[in-house]
Design a protein around this motif. Structure first.
Motif, PDB file in Angstrom:
ATOM      1  N   ASP A 155      -5.393  18.869   9.154  1.00 55.59           N
ATOM      2  CA  ASP A 155      -6.628  18.913   8.535  1.00 55.59           C
ATOM      3  C   ASP A 155      -6.415  18.108   7.018  1.00 55.59           C
ATOM      4  O   ASP A 155      -7.206  17.910   6.336  1.00 55.59           O
ATOM      5  N   THR A 156      -5.083  18.002   6.643  1.00 55.39           N
ATOM      6  CA  THR A 156      -4.887  17.378   5.470  1.00 55.39           C
ATOM      7  C   THR A 156      -4.997  15.991   5.513  1.00 55.39           C
ATOM      8  O   THR A 156      -5.457  15.208   4.681  1.00 55.39           O
ATOM      9  N   LEU A 157      -5.038  15.324   6.604  1.00 54.85           N
ATOM     10  CA  LEU A 157      -5.320  13.741   6.800  1.00 54.85           C
ATOM     11  C   LEU A 157      -6.924  13.684   6.437  1.00 54.85           C
ATOM     12  O   LEU A 157      -7.303  12.533   6.129  1.00 54.85           O
ATOM     13  N   LYS A 158      -7.660  14.667   6.625  1.00 56.92           N
ATOM     14  CA  LYS A 158      -9.043  14.657   5.939  1.00 56.92           C
ATOM     15  C   LYS A 158      -9.438  14.329   4.879  1.00 56.92           C
ATOM     16  O   LYS A 158     -10.414  13.807   4.315  1.00 56.92           O
ATOM     17  N   GLU A 159      -8.300  14.514   3.903  1.00 56.05           N
ATOM     18  CA  GLU A 159      -8.330  14.257   2.633  1.00 56.05           C
ATOM     19  C   GLU A 159      -8.472  12.769   2.422  1.00 56.05           C
ATOM     20  O   GLU A 159      -8.860  12.309   1.030  1.00 56.05           O
ATOM     21  N   PHE A 160      -7.883  12.054   3.070  1.00 54.54           N
ATOM     22  CA  PHE A 160      -7.739  10.459   2.664  1.00 54.54           C
ATOM     23  C   PHE A 160      -8.959   9.688   3.592  1.00 54.54           C
ATOM     24  O   PHE A 160      -9.296   9.912   4.584  1.00 54.54           O
ATOM     25  N   ARG A 161      -9.745   8.911   2.614  1.00 53.21           N
ATOM     26  CA  ARG A 161     -10.574   7.959   2.912  1.00 53.21           C
ATOM     27  C   ARG A 161     -10.295   7.170   3.770  1.00 53.21           C
ATOM     28  O   ARG A 161     -10.971   6.599   4.656  1.00 53.21           O
ATOM     29  N   PHE A 162      -9.178   6.466   3.638  1.00 52.34           N
ATOM     30  CA  PHE A 162      -8.647   5.152   4.348  1.00 52.34           C
ATOM     31  C   PHE A 162      -7.180   5.389   4.984  1.00 52.34           C
ATOM     32  O   PHE A 162      -6.487   6.137   4.314  1.00 52.34           O
ATOM     33  N   LEU A 163      -6.917   4.735   5.935  1.00 54.98           N
ATOM     34  CA  LEU A 163      -5.740   4.623   6.524  1.00 54.98           C
ATOM     35  C   LEU A 163      -5.370   2.998   6.926  1.00 54.98           C
ATOM     36  O   LEU A 163      -6.404   2.513   7.603  1.00 54.98           O
ATOM     37  N   PHE A 164      -4.418   2.368   6.358  1.00 56.27           N
ATOM     38  CA  PHE A 164      -4.162   1.028   6.545  1.00 56.27           C
ATOM     39  C   PHE A 164      -2.606   0.917   7.152  1.00 56.27           C
ATOM     40  O   PHE A 164      -1.856   1.482   6.859  1.00 56.27           O
ATOM     41  N   GLN A 165      -2.622   0.457   8.349  1.00 54.65           N
ATOM     42  CA  GLN A 165      -1.568   0.463   9.124  1.00 54.65           C
ATOM     43  C   GLN A 165      -1.053  -1.043   9.143  1.00 54.65           C
ATOM     44  O   GLN A 165      -1.765  -2.213   9.679  1.00 54.65           O
ATOM     45  N   ILE A 166       0.193  -1.270   8.698  1.00 56.91           N
ATOM     46  CA  ILE A 166       0.812  -2.581   8.562  1.00 56.91           C
ATOM     47  C   ILE A 166       2.096  -2.558   9.546  1.00 56.91           C
ATOM     48  O   ILE A 166       2.981  -1.901   9.366  1.00 56.91           O
ATOM     49  N   SER A 167       2.309  -3.946  10.062  1.00 58.56           N
ATOM     50  CA  SER A 167       3.516  -4.073  10.678  1.00 58.56           C
ATOM     51  C   SER A 167       4.271  -5.164   9.723  1.00 58.56           C
ATOM     52  O   SER A 167       4.058  -6.225   9.405  1.00 58.56           O
ATOM     53  N   LEU A 168       5.546  -4.648   9.096  1.00 61.30           N
ATOM     54  CA  LEU A 168       6.332  -5.680   8.153  1.00 61.30           C
ATOM     55  C   LEU A 168       7.014  -6.484   9.081  1.00 61.30           C
ATOM     56  O   LEU A 168       7.322  -7.711   8.327  1.00 61.30           O
ATOM     57  N   ARG A 169       7.105  -6.589  10.392  1.00 62.58           N
ATOM     58  CA  ARG A 169       7.545  -7.685  11.014  1.00 62.58           C
ATOM     59  C   ARG A 169       6.646  -8.732  11.185  1.00 62.58           C
ATOM     60  O   ARG A 169       7.115  -9.962  11.045  1.00 62.58           O
ATOM     61  N   ASP A 170       5.393  -8.284  11.038  1.00 54.42           N
ATOM     62  CA  ASP A 170       4.373  -9.499  11.116  1.00 54.42           C
ATOM     63  C   ASP A 170       3.940  -9.940   9.601  1.00 54.42           C
ATOM     64  O   ASP A 170       3.029 -10.826   9.536  1.00 54.42           O
ATOM     65  N   ALA A 171       4.772  -9.415   8.641  1.00 54.34           N
ATOM     66  CA  ALA A 171       4.086  -9.652   7.337  1.00 54.34           C
ATOM     67  C   ALA A 171       5.254 -10.711   6.847  1.00 54.34           C
ATOM     68  O   ALA A 171       5.593 -10.844   5.573  1.00 54.34           O
ATOM     69  N   LYS A 172       5.786 -11.921   7.732  1.00 52.69           N
ATOM     70  CA  LYS A 172       6.491 -12.755   7.194  1.00 52.69           C
ATOM     71  C   LYS A 172       5.721 -13.552   6.090  1.00 52.69           C
ATOM     72  O   LYS A 172       5.072 -13.991   6.210  1.00 52.69           O
ATOM     73  N   GLY A 173       6.574 -13.851   5.077  1.00 58.47           N
ATOM     74  CA  GLY A 173       6.046 -14.610   3.802  1.00 58.47           C
ATOM     75  C   GLY A 173       5.082 -13.660   2.788  1.00 58.47           C
ATOM     76  O   GLY A 173       4.962 -14.043   1.768  1.00 58.47           O
ATOM     77  N   ASP A 174       4.652 -12.463   3.266  1.00 54.85           N
ATOM     78  CA  ASP A 174       3.837 -11.887   2.322  1.00 54.85           C
ATOM     79  C   ASP A 174       4.857 -10.786   1.632  1.00 54.85           C
ATOM     80  O   ASP A 174       5.622 -10.105   2.031  1.00 54.85           O
ATOM     81  N   ARG A 175       4.493 -10.735   0.253  1.00 56.39           N
ATOM     82  CA  ARG A 175       5.249  -9.838  -0.622  1.00 56.39           C
ATOM     83  C   ARG A 175       4.432  -8.503  -0.902  1.00 56.39           C
ATOM     84  O   ARG A 175       5.188  -7.427  -1.220  1.00 56.39           O
ATOM     85  N   GLU A 176       3.208  -8.708  -1.035  1.00 52.33           N
ATOM     86  CA  GLU A 176       2.388  -7.311  -1.654  1.00 52.33           C
ATOM     87  C   GLU A 176       1.642  -6.880  -0.531  1.00 52.33           C
ATOM     88  O   GLU A 176       1.123  -7.488   0.480  1.00 52.33           O
ATOM     89  N   VAL A 177       1.681  -5.375  -0.629  1.00 55.87           N
ATOM     90  CA  VAL A 177       0.809  -4.575   0.316  1.00 55.87           C
ATOM     91  C   VAL A 177      -0.701  -5.129   0.461  1.00 55.87           C
ATOM     92  O   VAL A 177      -1.093  -5.043   1.517  1.00 55.87           O
ATOM     93  N   ILE A 178      -1.192  -5.416  -0.682  1.00 55.12           N
ATOM     94  CA  ILE A 178      -2.588  -5.714  -0.580  1.00 55.12           C
ATOM     95  C   ILE A 178      -2.738  -7.267   0.171  1.00 55.12           C
ATOM     96  O   ILE A 178      -3.809  -7.456   0.934  1.00 55.12           O
ATOM     97  N   GLU A 179      -1.656  -7.960   0.092  1.00 53.75           N
ATOM     98  CA  GLU A 179      -1.992  -9.318   0.865  1.00 53.75           C
ATOM     99  C   GLU A 179      -1.773  -8.999   2.282  1.00 53.75           C
ATOM    100  O   GLU A 179      -2.210  -9.741   3.295  1.00 53.75           O
ATOM    101  N   MET A 180      -0.915  -7.857   2.762  1.00 54.51           N
ATOM    102  CA  MET A 180      -0.631  -7.719   4.143  1.00 54.51           C
ATOM    103  C   MET A 180      -1.815  -6.867   4.559  1.00 54.51           C
ATOM    104  O   MET A 180      -2.114  -7.265   5.889  1.00 54.51           O
ATOM    105  N   ILE A 181      -2.462  -6.136   4.165  1.00 56.26           N
ATOM    106  CA  ILE A 181      -3.992  -5.456   4.472  1.00 56.26           C
ATOM    107  C   ILE A 181      -4.827  -6.666   4.693  1.00 56.26           C
ATOM    108  O   ILE A 181      -5.536  -6.579   5.697  1.00 56.26           O
ATOM    109  N   LYS A 182      -4.853  -7.752   3.728  1.00 55.10           N
ATOM    110  CA  LYS A 182      -5.756  -8.717   3.941  1.00 55.10           C
ATOM    111  C   LYS A 182      -5.657  -9.512   5.161  1.00 55.10           C
ATOM    112  O   LYS A 182      -6.399  -9.815   6.026  1.00 55.10           O
ATOM    113  N   THR A 183      -4.375  -9.901   5.409  1.00 51.36           N
ATOM    114  CA  THR A 183      -4.079 -10.739   6.438  1.00 51.36           C
ATOM    115  C   THR A 183      -3.945 -10.198   7.836  1.00 51.36           C
ATOM    116  O   THR A 183      -4.153 -10.746   8.903  1.00 51.36           O
ATOM    117  N   GLN A 184      -3.447  -8.898   8.026  1.00 50.46           N
ATOM    118  CA  GLN A 184      -3.213  -8.090   9.327  1.00 50.46           C
ATOM    119  C   GLN A 184      -4.483  -7.223   9.559  1.00 50.46           C
ATOM    120  O   GLN A 184      -4.709  -7.042  10.608  1.00 50.46           O
TER     121      GLN A 184
END
Length: 413
Positions: free
Chosen positions: A46-75
């Motif tokens: 039920d705690t999860l219902k409090e969150f409007r968004f969930l972003f799942q990122i694979s850091l293995r596939d974030a080669k070259g990306d430094r910022e979380v917002i950039e990872m969300i964009k590319t992935q």
């Protein structure tokens, strides 16, 4: 609410990626009105219902990306939208992250390297006060002194499967057989050969049950399990059959049937794994151009057909990214190259940091199974007096803590 970081650490194959996947699925079902019969993994769903968004990122596939917002964009965004819709969503993203309550999961901190070698964690704005970051990693990464205690709000350790028998039953059922006798036979086989350690890891147990169902005898050697897995994959790619002569190869290869005739591909893969692991630009993800430095085009096609290597695109207009089927397979192949090479590769290893030893721990474990002499030689080069003193200090603290807990229980009773 303040922005918080939750770290989830665990050894290879213990279920860190699965943990984040189940978290994402529970969040989806918690917010969905179309699945009322869903049985969540997490008791406090039920705690999860409090969150409007969930972003799942694979850091293995974030080669070259430094910022979380950039990872969300590319992935995420680039994989869902195109054209004007993509541009609009990218512009909207910063406003969402500043105002909404959201979770961002980042899988595999140990697989991510800052391209500028300055940050140990992906950059994430501190003013995103409604954000909870859940980051998985191997334990050696958490030993990095650059990760301050103040940056860790919670630290969770995944130690493996709680109910290994229940998991094995589900694995047997997933293989389209509900024969109760098969499960009993597997447990008997495991107990007789003292292989229970294989069942604590979801990754190893999945491999073990699949191999057992194929009537393959297993000794419990991690090197053997990796070799048999690769042998099956080579078979699936229609590799030619052939056997190694006993005494003329590594023992873990003795029961394989489809590696000997494709040994040039196997050796090329091992060479690639070694170089991608221990070169100055270490990475678990690589491009086709980088792979073709070690494999021919036909060999690369074979590995993709076999499933030893996987291929995916970050964006349609960018080069594809390649990686091994699992990080532990990558590490085994790197260890195989060290043990099998005619050159003395040990000479090029030097440690600039004590954490390098921990980072290489799984490769060293595999090397011990392949060639103990080479493994000992590598350990002697990597381990210095300071490292040994730190190990001794850690053991003393652990023994002292265990002794205090034991005394406390005795006094209470």
């Amino acid at each position: 609410m303040l922005s918080s970081r939750v770290f989830v650490q665990g050894e290879p194959g213990m279920g860190k990626t699965t943990f984040l996947t189940k978290l994402a699925l529970d969040w989806c079902d918690a917010l969905s009105e179309h699945n009322p019969d869903h049985r969540p993994t997490f008791s406090d769903v039920d705690t999860l219902k409090e969150f409007r968004f969930l972003f799942q990122i694979s850091l293995r596939d974030a080669k070259g990306d430094r910022e979380v917002i950039e990872m969300i964009k590319t992935q995420i965004i680039d994989m869902i939208y195109t054209g004007n819709k993509r541009e609009e969503t990218v512009k909207l993203l910063p406003y969402i992250l500043e105002r909404e309550k959201y979770i961002v999961t980042m899988d595999g901190l140990n697989e991510w390297v800052d391209r500028l070698s300055k940050c140990v964690l992906p950059l994430h704005p501190q003013f995103h006060t409604e954000c909870v970051s859940v980051i998985t990693s191997r334990p050696w990464t958490m030993a990095d002194e650059r990760i301050k205690d103040s940056e860790i709000n919670s630290l969770i350790e995944i130690e493996g499967v709680i109910d290994s028998e229940d998991l094995s039953k589900k694995l047997i059922n997933s293989l389209q057989t509900g024969d109760v006798k098969i499960h009993a036979e597997i447990i008997k086989y495991v107990n007789e050969r003292q292989l229970m350690n294989l069942l604590t890891s979801p990754w190893l147990q999945t491999l073990f049950v699949n191999l057992w169902m194929k009537k393959m005898e297993l000794s419990g050697s991690l090197c053997e399990i990796n070799c048999i897995l690769l042998d099956i994959l080579f078979k699936n790619a229609h590799g030619k059959m052939g056997y190694f002569q006993r005494g003329n190869s590594f023992r873990c290869l003795s029961n394989t049937r489809f590696i000997q005739r494709q040994i040039d591909i196997f050796d090329a893969l091992a060479n690639a794994a070694f170089n991608f692991t221990f070169s100055s630009s270490k990475s678990l993800v690589f491009t086709e151009r980088e792979l073709l430095n070690f494999l021919s085009e036909d060999q690369l096609k074979f590995c993709l057909h076999a499933g030893v290597l996987t291929k995916r695109y970050k964006e349609v207009y960018q080069d594809a990214q390649f990686s091994f089927i699992h990080e532990t397979v990558h590490e085994f192949m790197a260890a195989f190259h060290i043990a099998n090479s005619k050159q003395d590769l040990i000479k090029q290893f030097r440690t600039g940091s004590k954490y390098n030893v921990l980072e290489m721990s799984q490769t060293i474990i595999y090397l011990c199974g392949l060639d103990c002499k080479i493994a000992n030689k590598l350990i002697n080069i990597l381990v210095n007096d300071e490292f040994l003193e730190d190990i001794s200090h850690g053991l003393r603290l652990n023994i002292q803590e265990s002794y205090q807990k034991k005394n406390k229980k005795t006094n209470m009773s």
